[in-house]
Scaffold this motif. Sequence first.
Motif, short mmCIF file in Angstrom:
data_model
loop_
_atom_site.label_atom_id
_atom_site.label_comp_id
_atom_site.label_asym_id
_atom_site.label_seq_id
_atom_site.Cartn_x
_atom_site.Cartn_y
_atom_site.Cartn_z
N GLY A 20 7.48 135.17 -26.93
CA GLY A 20 7.10 136.53 -26.60
C GLY A 20 5.98 136.55 -25.58
O GLY A 20 5.28 135.55 -25.39
N LEU A 21 5.82 137.69 -24.88
CA LEU A 21 4.75 137.88 -23.91
C LEU A 21 3.79 138.97 -24.39
O LEU A 21 4.17 139.85 -25.16
CB LEU A 21 5.31 138.30 -22.54
N GLN A 22 2.56 138.91 -23.92
CA GLN A 22 1.62 139.99 -24.17
C GLN A 22 2.08 141.25 -23.43
O GLN A 22 2.63 141.17 -22.33
CB GLN A 22 0.23 139.60 -23.68
N ALA A 23 1.85 142.39 -24.05
CA ALA A 23 2.18 143.66 -23.39
C ALA A 23 1.27 143.83 -22.16
O ALA A 23 0.17 143.28 -22.11
CB ALA A 23 1.97 144.82 -24.36
N PRO A 24 1.73 144.57 -21.16
CA PRO A 24 0.92 144.76 -19.95
C PRO A 24 -0.49 145.26 -20.27
O PRO A 24 -0.67 146.24 -21.00
CB PRO A 24 1.72 145.81 -19.17
N GLY A 25 -1.48 144.56 -19.74
CA GLY A 25 -2.87 144.94 -19.93
C GLY A 25 -3.49 144.47 -21.23
O GLY A 25 -4.70 144.64 -21.43
N GLN A 26 -2.71 143.85 -22.12
CA GLN A 26 -3.24 143.40 -23.41
C GLN A 26 -3.59 141.92 -23.36
O GLN A 26 -2.95 141.14 -22.66
CB GLN A 26 -2.25 143.67 -24.53
N THR A 27 -4.61 141.55 -24.15
CA THR A 27 -5.10 140.18 -24.18
C THR A 27 -5.23 139.70 -25.62
O THR A 27 -5.72 140.44 -26.48
CB THR A 27 -6.47 140.06 -23.50
N THR A 28 -4.77 138.49 -25.89
CA THR A 28 -5.01 137.82 -27.16
C THR A 28 -5.89 136.60 -26.90
O THR A 28 -5.55 135.74 -26.08
CB THR A 28 -3.70 137.38 -27.82
N TRP A 29 -7.03 136.54 -27.59
CA TRP A 29 -7.90 135.37 -27.52
C TRP A 29 -7.50 134.39 -28.61
O TRP A 29 -7.18 134.81 -29.73
CB TRP A 29 -9.36 135.79 -27.69
N ARG A 30 -7.52 133.12 -28.27
CA ARG A 30 -7.06 132.09 -29.22
C ARG A 30 -8.12 131.00 -29.36
O ARG A 30 -8.55 130.41 -28.38
CB ARG A 30 -5.74 131.49 -28.73
N LEU A 31 -8.51 130.76 -30.60
CA LEU A 31 -9.44 129.69 -30.95
C LEU A 31 -8.72 128.73 -31.88
O LEU A 31 -8.01 129.16 -32.79
CB LEU A 31 -10.69 130.25 -31.63
N ALA A 32 -8.90 127.44 -31.67
CA ALA A 32 -8.25 126.46 -32.54
C ALA A 32 -9.13 125.23 -32.67
O ALA A 32 -9.78 124.81 -31.70
CB ALA A 32 -6.88 126.05 -31.98
N LEU A 33 -9.17 124.68 -33.87
CA LEU A 33 -9.87 123.43 -34.13
C LEU A 33 -8.85 122.43 -34.65
O LEU A 33 -8.21 122.67 -35.68
CB LEU A 33 -10.98 123.63 -35.15
N ASP A 34 -8.66 121.33 -33.92
CA ASP A 34 -7.72 120.28 -34.30
C ASP A 34 -8.51 119.01 -34.59
O ASP A 34 -9.23 118.50 -33.72
CB ASP A 34 -6.73 120.01 -33.17
N LEU A 35 -8.36 118.49 -35.80
CA LEU A 35 -9.07 117.28 -36.21
C LEU A 35 -8.03 116.17 -36.36
O LEU A 35 -7.23 116.19 -37.30
CB LEU A 35 -9.81 117.52 -37.52
#
Length: 322
Positions: free
Chosen positions: A46-61
Amino acid sequence: MKNHIQRAVGAGLLLAASAGAGASSGLGNPATLARSALIPGLGETGLQAPGQTTWRLALDLSNEYVAEATADEGLLIDGETSRLRIGFAHGLGTGLELTAELPLLIQGGGWMDGPIEDWHRFFGLPNGGREFAPRDRLRRLRTVDGRTVFEASRSAQGLGDLRLGLGYSRQPGRVWRAQLLLPTAEDRDLAGGSRGLALWLDQALPFSAGSGFSGALSLGGSWSRAEGPLAEDARESLALLGVELGWQPSPRWRLSGELLAHSALYRGSALAGLDRPGVPGGLFLARRLGEGGRWLRLGFQEDLATRSSPDFTLHLGLDLGP
Protein backbone atom coordinates in the motif's frame (compact mmCIF):
# COMPACT_ATOMS: atom_id res chain seq x y z
CA MET A 1 -21.35 -3.17 -15.15
CA LYS A 2 -20.58 0.06 -13.28
CA ASN A 3 -21.55 -1.56 -9.94
CA HIS A 4 -19.30 -4.54 -10.65
CA ILE A 5 -16.38 -2.23 -11.35
CA GLN A 6 -17.04 -0.25 -8.17
CA ARG A 7 -17.20 -3.43 -6.08
CA ALA A 8 -13.97 -4.73 -7.62
CA VAL A 9 -12.16 -1.46 -6.95
CA GLY A 10 -13.51 -1.34 -3.40
CA ALA A 11 -12.39 -4.92 -2.72
CA GLY A 12 -8.98 -4.10 -4.12
CA LEU A 13 -8.65 -1.06 -1.86
CA LEU A 14 -9.66 -3.11 1.19
CA LEU A 15 -7.12 -5.77 0.27
CA ALA A 16 -4.37 -3.20 -0.13
CA ALA A 17 -5.22 -1.60 3.21
CA SER A 18 -5.31 -4.99 4.94
CA ALA A 19 -1.95 -6.01 3.48
CA GLY A 20 -0.40 -2.73 4.62
CA ALA A 21 -1.88 -2.82 8.13
CA GLY A 22 0.79 -3.09 10.80
CA ALA A 23 3.34 -2.60 8.01
CA SER A 24 6.09 -5.13 7.38
CA SER A 25 9.11 -5.16 9.67
CA GLY A 26 11.50 -3.86 7.00
CA LEU A 27 14.21 -6.03 8.53
CA GLY A 28 15.82 -7.28 5.34
CA ASN A 29 18.94 -9.22 6.30
CA PRO A 30 20.58 -7.43 9.27
CA ALA A 31 23.77 -9.55 9.20
CA THR A 32 27.16 -7.86 9.53
CA LEU A 33 28.35 -9.25 6.19
CA ALA A 34 25.10 -8.18 4.47
CA ARG A 35 25.86 -4.48 4.95
CA SER A 36 27.97 -4.55 1.81
CA ALA A 37 24.76 -4.92 -0.25
CA LEU A 38 21.36 -3.30 -0.59
CA ILE A 39 18.73 -5.72 0.71
CA PRO A 40 15.48 -3.77 1.19
CA GLY A 41 12.54 -4.63 3.37
CA LEU A 42 9.87 -6.18 1.14
CA GLY A 43 6.11 -6.67 1.28
CA GLU A 44 4.62 -3.14 1.44
CA THR A 45 1.61 -3.32 -0.89
CA GLY A 46 0.00 0.00 0.00
CA LEU A 47 0.94 3.67 -0.41
CA GLN A 48 0.43 6.65 1.87
CA ALA A 49 -2.49 8.85 0.90
CA PRO A 50 -1.52 12.13 -0.81
CA GLY A 51 -0.05 14.55 1.73
CA GLN A 52 0.00 11.99 4.56
CA THR A 53 3.12 10.83 6.40
CA THR A 54 3.85 7.79 8.56
CA TRP A 55 6.92 7.93 10.79
CA ARG A 56 8.59 4.60 11.50
CA LEU A 57 10.88 3.72 14.39
CA ALA A 58 12.39 0.26 14.79
CA LEU A 59 14.92 -1.37 17.08
CA ASP A 60 16.53 -4.58 15.78
CA LEU A 61 18.80 -6.53 18.12
CA SER A 62 20.78 -9.12 16.09
CA ASN A 63 23.05 -11.83 17.48
CA GLU A 64 25.50 -13.64 15.17
CA TYR A 65 27.85 -16.58 15.48
CA VAL A 66 29.66 -18.00 12.45
CA ALA A 67 32.88 -20.00 12.77
CA GLU A 68 34.19 -21.76 9.66
CA ALA A 69 37.60 -22.74 8.33
CA THR A 70 39.23 -24.68 5.50
CA ALA A 71 42.89 -25.19 4.65
CA ASP A 72 42.84 -21.90 2.71
CA GLU A 73 40.45 -19.56 4.49
CA GLY A 74 38.61 -18.84 7.71
CA LEU A 75 35.70 -16.77 8.95
CA LEU A 76 34.62 -15.83 12.48
CA ILE A 77 31.68 -13.51 13.13
CA ASP A 78 30.77 -13.39 16.82
CA GLY A 79 28.89 -10.46 18.31
CA GLU A 80 25.72 -8.48 18.58
CA THR A 81 24.41 -5.37 16.82
CA SER A 82 21.68 -3.00 17.95
CA ARG A 83 20.21 -1.17 14.95
CA LEU A 84 17.91 1.78 15.56
CA ARG A 85 16.10 2.74 12.35
CA ILE A 86 14.34 6.08 11.90
CA GLY A 87 12.33 6.63 8.74
CA PHE A 88 9.17 7.87 7.13
CA ALA A 89 6.83 7.26 4.20
CA HIS A 90 5.09 10.25 2.60
CA GLY A 91 2.34 10.22 -0.02
CA LEU A 92 3.12 12.50 -2.95
CA GLY A 93 -0.11 11.96 -4.85
CA THR A 94 -0.56 10.66 -8.43
CA GLY A 95 0.30 7.15 -7.17
CA LEU A 96 3.71 8.08 -5.74
CA GLU A 97 5.26 7.62 -2.29
CA LEU A 98 8.59 8.85 -0.93
CA THR A 99 10.41 6.88 1.79
CA ALA A 100 13.62 7.38 3.75
CA GLU A 101 15.42 5.46 6.47
CA LEU A 102 18.61 6.12 8.43
CA PRO A 103 19.99 3.54 10.89
CA LEU A 104 22.21 3.96 13.94
CA LEU A 105 24.41 0.93 14.66
CA ILE A 106 25.84 -0.11 18.04
CA GLN A 107 28.14 -3.12 17.70
CA GLY A 108 29.39 -5.07 20.71
CA GLY A 109 29.45 -8.41 22.51
CA GLY A 110 25.84 -8.17 23.65
CA TRP A 111 23.98 -10.33 26.15
CA MET A 112 21.84 -12.80 24.17
CA ASP A 113 24.24 -15.75 23.77
CA GLY A 114 22.86 -17.64 26.77
CA PRO A 115 19.15 -17.13 25.99
CA ILE A 116 19.71 -18.09 22.33
CA GLU A 117 21.45 -21.33 23.32
CA ASP A 118 18.53 -22.12 25.66
CA TRP A 119 16.02 -21.26 22.88
CA HIS A 120 17.73 -23.57 20.39
CA ARG A 121 18.07 -26.34 22.95
CA PHE A 122 14.36 -26.15 23.86
CA PHE A 123 13.24 -26.44 20.21
CA GLY A 124 15.94 -28.95 19.23
CA LEU A 125 17.68 -26.50 16.89
CA PRO A 126 21.44 -26.52 16.20
CA ASN A 127 23.63 -23.95 17.95
CA GLY A 128 26.28 -24.06 15.22
CA GLY A 129 29.12 -24.40 17.74
CA ARG A 130 28.31 -21.23 19.68
CA GLU A 131 28.00 -23.28 22.89
CA PHE A 132 31.77 -23.86 22.78
CA ALA A 133 32.70 -20.19 22.29
CA PRO A 134 33.09 -17.50 24.97
CA ARG A 135 29.75 -15.87 25.73
CA ASP A 136 28.98 -12.25 24.88
CA ARG A 137 32.20 -11.79 22.94
CA LEU A 138 32.84 -9.42 20.04
CA ARG A 139 35.26 -10.74 17.46
CA ARG A 140 35.25 -10.64 13.68
CA LEU A 141 38.02 -12.27 11.67
CA ARG A 142 38.50 -13.13 8.01
CA THR A 143 41.65 -14.89 6.73
CA VAL A 144 42.68 -16.03 3.24
CA ASP A 145 45.86 -18.04 2.56
CA GLY A 146 47.23 -17.14 5.98
CA ARG A 147 46.63 -13.41 5.45
CA THR A 148 44.31 -11.45 7.73
CA VAL A 149 41.78 -9.63 5.57
CA PHE A 150 39.81 -8.17 8.46
CA GLU A 151 39.95 -8.35 12.25
CA ALA A 152 37.99 -6.42 14.87
CA SER A 153 37.31 -6.95 18.57
CA ARG A 154 36.28 -3.49 19.75
CA SER A 155 32.83 -2.03 20.19
CA ALA A 156 31.74 0.58 17.66
CA GLN A 157 28.90 3.04 17.23
CA GLY A 158 27.90 5.12 14.24
CA LEU A 159 25.50 5.69 11.39
CA GLY A 160 24.59 3.04 8.88
CA ASP A 161 23.88 3.78 5.23
CA LEU A 162 20.97 6.04 4.28
CA ARG A 163 18.14 4.58 2.17
CA LEU A 164 15.89 6.68 -0.06
CA GLY A 165 12.95 5.07 -1.82
CA LEU A 166 10.14 5.76 -4.26
CA GLY A 167 6.96 3.72 -4.66
CA TYR A 168 4.58 3.88 -7.61
CA SER A 169 1.17 2.29 -8.03
CA ARG A 170 -1.57 2.50 -10.63
CA GLN A 171 -3.77 -0.25 -9.18
CA PRO A 172 -4.54 -1.29 -5.60
CA GLY A 173 -2.30 -3.95 -4.12
CA ARG A 174 0.51 -3.61 -6.66
CA VAL A 175 3.44 -1.28 -5.96
CA TRP A 176 6.61 -0.88 -8.00
CA ARG A 177 9.49 0.29 -5.81
CA ALA A 178 13.00 1.66 -6.18
CA GLN A 179 15.51 2.33 -3.42
CA LEU A 180 18.90 4.05 -3.30
CA LEU A 181 21.62 3.19 -0.81
CA LEU A 182 23.88 6.14 0.03
CA PRO A 183 27.19 5.76 1.93
CA THR A 184 26.67 7.60 5.22
CA ALA A 185 28.45 4.84 7.22
CA GLU A 186 32.16 4.29 7.89
CA ASP A 187 33.41 1.12 6.20
CA ARG A 188 36.17 0.40 8.75
CA ASP A 189 33.86 -1.37 11.26
CA LEU A 190 31.84 -3.28 8.62
CA ALA A 191 29.07 -0.74 9.20
CA GLY A 192 28.46 -0.19 5.48
CA GLY A 193 29.77 2.62 3.31
CA SER A 194 28.25 1.09 0.16
CA ARG A 195 26.27 2.49 -2.77
CA GLY A 196 23.37 0.64 -4.31
CA LEU A 197 20.10 0.57 -6.23
CA ALA A 198 17.23 -1.90 -5.78
CA LEU A 199 14.15 -2.39 -7.99
CA TRP A 200 11.28 -4.68 -7.05
CA LEU A 201 7.54 -5.33 -7.13
CA ASP A 202 5.32 -5.77 -4.04
CA GLN A 203 2.16 -7.62 -5.11
CA ALA A 204 -0.76 -8.30 -2.73
CA LEU A 205 -1.95 -11.91 -2.68
CA PRO A 206 -5.57 -12.47 -3.73
CA PHE A 207 -7.26 -13.23 -0.40
CA SER A 208 -10.92 -12.39 0.05
CA ALA A 209 -11.33 -8.90 1.54
CA GLY A 210 -13.46 -10.18 4.45
CA SER A 211 -11.38 -13.26 5.31
CA GLY A 212 -8.99 -11.55 7.72
CA PHE A 213 -6.05 -12.95 5.74
CA SER A 214 -3.64 -10.92 3.64
CA GLY A 215 -0.20 -11.27 2.14
CA ALA A 216 2.33 -10.14 -0.39
CA LEU A 217 4.73 -11.61 -2.91
CA SER A 218 7.81 -9.54 -3.77
CA LEU A 219 10.29 -10.07 -6.58
CA GLY A 220 13.21 -7.97 -7.76
CA GLY A 221 16.94 -7.38 -7.64
CA SER A 222 19.61 -4.99 -6.43
CA TRP A 223 23.00 -3.70 -7.53
CA SER A 224 25.61 -2.53 -5.00
CA ARG A 225 29.18 -1.30 -4.97
CA ALA A 226 30.71 -2.31 -1.65
CA GLU A 227 33.48 -0.58 0.26
CA GLY A 228 35.83 -1.79 2.97
CA PRO A 229 38.02 -4.86 3.48
CA LEU A 230 35.57 -7.37 1.98
CA ALA A 231 34.65 -5.30 -1.10
CA GLU A 232 36.87 -7.27 -3.47
CA ASP A 233 34.82 -10.46 -3.05
CA ALA A 234 31.36 -8.87 -2.76
CA ARG A 235 28.89 -9.61 -5.54
CA GLU A 236 27.51 -6.53 -7.24
CA SER A 237 24.07 -7.95 -8.14
CA LEU A 238 21.55 -9.89 -6.07
CA ALA A 239 18.20 -11.53 -6.78
CA LEU A 240 15.48 -10.82 -4.21
CA LEU A 241 12.35 -12.78 -3.27
CA GLY A 242 9.96 -12.07 -0.40
CA VAL A 243 6.74 -13.64 0.92
CA GLU A 244 4.55 -12.14 3.64
CA LEU A 245 1.40 -13.74 5.09
CA GLY A 246 -0.83 -12.11 7.69
CA TRP A 247 -3.95 -12.80 9.71
CA GLN A 248 -5.95 -9.98 11.26
CA PRO A 249 -8.62 -11.46 13.57
CA SER A 250 -9.71 -7.99 14.72
CA PRO A 251 -9.08 -4.36 13.72
CA ARG A 252 -6.49 -4.03 16.52
CA TRP A 253 -4.39 -7.19 16.14
CA ARG A 254 -2.40 -8.70 13.30
CA LEU A 255 -0.12 -11.75 13.21
CA SER A 256 2.26 -12.11 10.26
CA GLY A 257 5.10 -14.22 8.96
CA GLU A 258 7.84 -12.95 6.63
CA LEU A 259 10.31 -14.87 4.50
CA LEU A 260 13.14 -13.23 2.57
CA ALA A 261 15.49 -14.96 0.15
CA HIS A 262 18.43 -13.43 -1.68
CA SER A 263 21.31 -14.82 -3.69
CA ALA A 264 24.81 -15.22 -2.24
CA LEU A 265 26.55 -12.02 -1.11
CA TYR A 266 30.14 -13.04 -1.89
CA ARG A 267 32.03 -15.09 -4.46
CA GLY A 268 35.21 -17.14 -4.53
CA SER A 269 34.71 -18.79 -1.15
CA ALA A 270 33.91 -22.31 0.02
CA LEU A 271 32.50 -21.04 3.32
CA ALA A 272 28.73 -21.12 3.83
CA GLY A 273 28.71 -17.77 5.63
CA LEU A 274 29.98 -16.09 2.45
CA ASP A 275 28.83 -18.27 -0.45
CA ARG A 276 25.37 -19.38 0.66
CA PRO A 277 22.11 -17.55 -0.20
CA GLY A 278 20.42 -15.76 2.69
CA VAL A 279 17.02 -17.01 3.88
CA PRO A 280 15.93 -15.20 7.05
CA GLY A 281 12.36 -15.71 8.24
CA GLY A 282 10.36 -14.15 11.06
CA LEU A 283 7.10 -13.98 13.01
CA PHE A 284 5.56 -10.68 14.15
CA LEU A 285 2.59 -9.54 16.24
CA ALA A 286 1.23 -6.02 15.66
CA ARG A 287 -1.18 -4.05 17.87
CA ARG A 288 -3.07 -0.99 16.67
CA LEU A 289 -2.77 1.93 19.10
CA GLY A 290 -6.00 3.89 19.06
CA GLU A 291 -7.45 4.85 15.70
CA GLY A 292 -5.67 5.40 12.38
CA GLY A 293 -2.24 4.17 11.40
CA ARG A 294 -0.48 3.84 14.77
CA TRP A 295 0.89 0.34 15.20
CA LEU A 296 3.23 -1.31 17.71
CA ARG A 297 5.01 -4.43 16.41
CA LEU A 298 7.04 -7.09 18.23
CA GLY A 299 8.66 -10.15 16.69
CA PHE A 300 11.76 -12.11 15.87
CA GLN A 301 13.72 -13.35 12.88
CA GLU A 302 15.72 -16.58 12.56
CA ASP A 303 18.37 -17.75 10.09
CA LEU A 304 16.74 -20.52 8.03
CA ALA A 305 19.78 -21.21 5.82
CA THR A 306 22.36 -21.25 8.65
CA ARG A 307 25.34 -18.83 8.73
CA SER A 308 24.17 -16.46 5.98
CA SER A 309 22.03 -14.25 8.24
CA PRO A 310 21.93 -13.60 12.03
CA ASP A 311 21.10 -16.55 14.29
CA PHE A 312 18.44 -14.49 16.01
CA THR A 313 17.05 -10.95 15.68
CA LEU A 314 14.61 -9.39 18.11
CA HIS A 315 12.47 -6.65 16.53
CA LEU A 316 10.44 -3.84 18.09
CA GLY A 317 8.73 -1.40 15.72
CA LEU A 318 6.43 1.62 16.03
CA ASP A 319 4.52 3.16 13.12
CA LEU A 320 3.09 6.63 13.76
CA GLY A 321 0.61 7.18 10.97
CA PRO A 322 -2.22 9.69 10.52
